[in-house]
Scaffold this active site. Structure first.
Site: not given
Ligand code: PRP
Ligand code: URA
Length: 206
Positions: A101, A105, A197, A200
């Site tokens: 994400r 944006t 997160d 993380d």
């Molecule tokens: C997180 C989560 C989803 C997304 C959800 O991933 O694991 O994939 O955000 O958000 P949305 O519904 O608003 O799209 P992130 O982008 O943090 O990536 P990561 O898993 O690599 O940490």
């Molecule tokens: N992605 C995450 O990991 N946590 C949130 O709360 C939203 C998006």
């Protein structure tokens, strides 16, 4: 349809998962355990076909799955859901989709796609712990549909109402299997109360 698990063990494990003091090791274990419960509920309608085996005493007329299952983890956070589900469905195929994400944006950005040359599964289970705005899940489902997948279910641990509404709007044919739907998104797109997160917290990054 949206299914929110009411299983007492899902609810207690999810409480531990949310705790900010839960370590990455325990967090990963809980992600896996809750994923297994969600998978159990999401696969309760899988079709079967007859299969006969020989016990030490007699023939037994039993069952085998009639369908091939695909697991589609959305990298990175969806990775933690894969192995615990593969333990239960060892014949499943795994297709990786990399989406993150954009922090400004909140739009999903695709960076990796390992789909097979031909669709060789009947049902895809999209795996991602968090459904926030719904952008990532919706984009992943769109990719799978363009690839020719007929039947898709989404498995997630925590969703925001906004994300549920977005995916239902974009993909009304896709069932959502969730451990919880929380109150809301905050102004930077995080789920409240949520767990922070998910990537993380699994992998010890910040
Ligand atoms: C997180 C989560 C989803 C997304 C959800 O991933 O694991 O994939 O955000 O958000 P949305 O519904 O608003 O799209 P992130 O982008 O943090 O990536 P990561 O898993 O690599 O940490
Ligand atoms: N992605 C995450 O990991 N946590 C949130 O709360 C939203 C998006």
């Amino acid at each position: 349809m949206v299914y929110v698990s009411q299983h007492p063990l899902v609810r207690t494990k999810l409480t531990l998962l949310r705790n900010q003091h839960t370590t990455p090791k325990i967090f990963r274990e809980l992600v896996g355990e809750i994923s297994q419960f969600l998978m159990y509920e999401a696969t309760s309608d899988l079709p079967l076909q007859p299969a006969t085996v020989q016990t030490p005493l007699a023939h037994y007329h039993g069952y085998e799955l009639q369908v091939q299952i695909g697991l589609i983890p959305i990298l990175r956070a969806g990775l933690g859901m894969v192995d615990p589900i593969l333990d239960m469905i060892p014949t499943a195929h795994v297709w990786h989709l990399g989406l993150y994400r954009d922090h400004e944006t909140l739009q999903p950005v695709s960076y990796y796609n390992k789909l097979p040359s031909q669709v060789d599964v009947d049902i895809c289970l999209v795996l991602d712990p968090m459904l926030a705005t719904g952008g990532s899940a919706s984009a992943a489902i769109t990719v799978l549909k363009r690839w020719g997948v007929q039947r898709i279910k989404f498995l997630g641990l925590i969703a925001a109402p906004e994300g549920v509404a977005q995916v239902q709007h974009d993909h009304p044919d896709v069932d959502l299997h969730l451990a919880a739907i929380d109150e809301r998104l905050n102004d930077i797109g995080y789920i409240v109360p949520g767990l922070g997160d998910a990537g993380d917290r699994q992998f010890g990054t910040h």
